[in-house]
Write a protein that holds these residues in place. Structure first.
Motif, PDB file in Angstrom:
ATOM      1  N   GLU A  83     -15.583 -10.252 -15.703  1.00  0.00           N
ATOM      2  CA  GLU A  83     -15.308 -10.320 -17.141  1.00  0.00           C
ATOM      3  C   GLU A  83     -15.718  -9.027 -17.839  1.00  0.00           C
ATOM      4  N   ALA A  84     -16.860  -8.469 -17.464  1.00  0.00           N
ATOM      5  CA  ALA A  84     -17.308  -7.206 -18.063  1.00  0.00           C
ATOM      6  C   ALA A  84     -16.323  -6.087 -17.746  1.00  0.00           C
ATOM      7  N   ASN A  85     -15.806  -6.073 -16.529  1.00  0.00           N
ATOM      8  CA  ASN A  85     -14.822  -5.054 -16.154  1.00  0.00           C
ATOM      9  C   ASN A  85     -13.503  -5.258 -16.893  1.00  0.00           C
ATOM     10  N   ILE A  86     -13.096  -6.507 -17.076  1.00  0.00           N
ATOM     11  CA  ILE A  86     -11.884  -6.777 -17.856  1.00  0.00           C
ATOM     12  C   ILE A  86     -12.059  -6.252 -19.271  1.00  0.00           C
ATOM     13  N   PRO A 142       6.056  -6.417 -13.835  1.00  0.00           N
ATOM     14  CA  PRO A 142       5.283  -5.781 -12.763  1.00  0.00           C
ATOM     15  C   PRO A 142       5.961  -4.508 -12.282  1.00  0.00           C
ATOM     16  N   GLY A 143       5.161  -3.522 -11.955  1.00  0.00           N
ATOM     17  CA  GLY A 143       5.698  -2.258 -11.444  1.00  0.00           C
ATOM     18  C   GLY A 143       4.814  -1.099 -11.821  1.00  0.00           C
ATOM     19  N   GLY A 144       5.427   0.074 -11.906  1.00  0.00           N
ATOM     20  CA  GLY A 144       4.685   1.286 -12.221  1.00  0.00           C
ATOM     21  C   GLY A 144       4.293   2.014 -10.954  1.00  0.00           C
ATOM     22  N   ALA A 195      -0.703   0.044  -9.101  1.00  0.00           N
ATOM     23  CA  ALA A 195      -0.541  -0.932 -10.190  1.00  0.00           C
ATOM     24  C   ALA A 195       0.386  -2.061  -9.752  1.00  0.00           C
ATOM     25  N   ALA A 196       1.462  -1.715  -9.070  1.00  0.00           N
ATOM     26  CA  ALA A 196       2.380  -2.736  -8.571  1.00  0.00           C
ATOM     27  C   ALA A 196       1.662  -3.643  -7.564  1.00  0.00           C
ATOM     28  N   GLN A 197       0.824  -3.049  -6.716  1.00  0.00           N
ATOM     29  CA  GLN A 197       0.074  -3.843  -5.741  1.00  0.00           C
ATOM     30  C   GLN A 197      -0.952  -4.737  -6.431  1.00  0.00           C
ATOM     31  N   SER A 198      -1.509  -4.277  -7.533  1.00  0.00           N
ATOM     32  CA  SER A 198      -2.442  -5.105  -8.290  1.00  0.00           C
ATOM     33  C   SER A 198      -1.712  -6.335  -8.844  1.00  0.00           C
ATOM     34  N   HIS A 199      -0.455  -6.167  -9.235  1.00  0.00           N
ATOM     35  CA  HIS A 199       0.348  -7.310  -9.673  1.00  0.00           C
ATOM     36  C   HIS A 199       0.601  -8.278  -8.515  1.00  0.00           C
ATOM     37  N   PHE A 233      -6.821  -8.616 -12.117  1.00  0.00           N
ATOM     38  CA  PHE A 233      -5.743  -7.863 -11.476  1.00  0.00           C
ATOM     39  C   PHE A 233      -4.672  -7.457 -12.486  1.00  0.00           C
ATOM     40  N   PHE A 234      -4.417  -8.307 -13.471  1.00  0.00           N
ATOM     41  CA  PHE A 234      -3.440  -7.972 -14.505  1.00  0.00           C
ATOM     42  C   PHE A 234      -3.919  -6.763 -15.310  1.00  0.00           C
ATOM     43  N   ILE A 235      -5.165  -6.824 -15.774  1.00  0.00           N
ATOM     44  CA  ILE A 235      -5.706  -5.726 -16.584  1.00  0.00           C
ATOM     45  C   ILE A 235      -5.834  -4.455 -15.750  1.00  0.00           C
TER      46      ILE A 235
END
Length: 191
Positions: free
Chosen positions: A102-105, A121-123, A127-131, A168-170
């Motif tokens: 939560e602190a990192n978000i 999703p993309g980029g 970033a895409a892998q985080s999605h 992962f979204f953020i």
């Protein structure tokens, strides 16, 4: 030691206590999906480490350490899910790691433009892998919720997995923003 035992050739697998279940049992689905998430986090880490030679930003370096801690905890959670019976005093606690996530978000969110639309999703690759990690995490959450209807699980696990998908979204938004890649948005609304 051989990697194959042939014990699972008939579609059954063993839990930590030695009991056997079908490989499509909801318990196996739950911890198997966490394993899939963990493998995809490993791919995300590899991408971030490959980027480190390109003057990686301090928040991303911090993210790699957090992701490794998350991977280790996913193994612990998977181990809990792989036990047929869990005593309430043996339930794991993920509160500390959830607070860290939560602190990192909050930290990453503070550096991002406000979001007014759904983000496609993309980029950049990481970033895409985080999605991808986000969507697998959501599936793991659904599998764990299903399992929680028939067995006792630490309620903290559900909070942790829910928060992890938010992370992962953020993180994906941050990685694109940090790379100067503008987000592609879906401007329609849900009706």
């Amino acid at each position: 030691m051989k990697i194959y035992t042939k014990a699972g050739d008939n579609g059954m697998t063993s839990l930590c206590d030695g009991s056997r279940l079908s490989k499509d049992d909801m318990r196996i689905e739950a911890y198997g999906t966490l394993d899939e998430l963990n493998a995809n986090i490993g791919l995300l880490l590899s991408m971030l480490q490959a980027d480190s030679s390109k003057n990686i930003a301090p928040p991303v370096a911090k993210a790699t350490n957090l992701l490794i801690e998350i991977q280790e905890n996913l193994f612990v959670i998977g181990g809990e899910l792989a036990r047929a019976e869990i005593k309430s005093e043996d339930l794991i606690s993920t509160q500390s790691l959830t607070r860290k996530i939560e602190a990192n978000i909050d930290y990453l969110s503070a550096q991002l433009p406000l979001q007014h639309h759904f983000i496609l999703p993309g980029g950049i690759l990481s970033a895409a892998q985080s999605h991808v990690c986000r969507t697998i995490c959501r599936r793991a959450e659904r599998r764990i919720v299903t399992l929680s209807h028939v067995t006792t699980l630490s309620p903290e696990i559900l909070v942790f997995v829910n928060r992890l998908s938010d992370y992962f979204f953020i993180l994906s938004r941050y990685l694109n923003n940090d790379s100067g890649i503008s987000e592609k948005t879906w401007k329609n609304t849900c009706r």
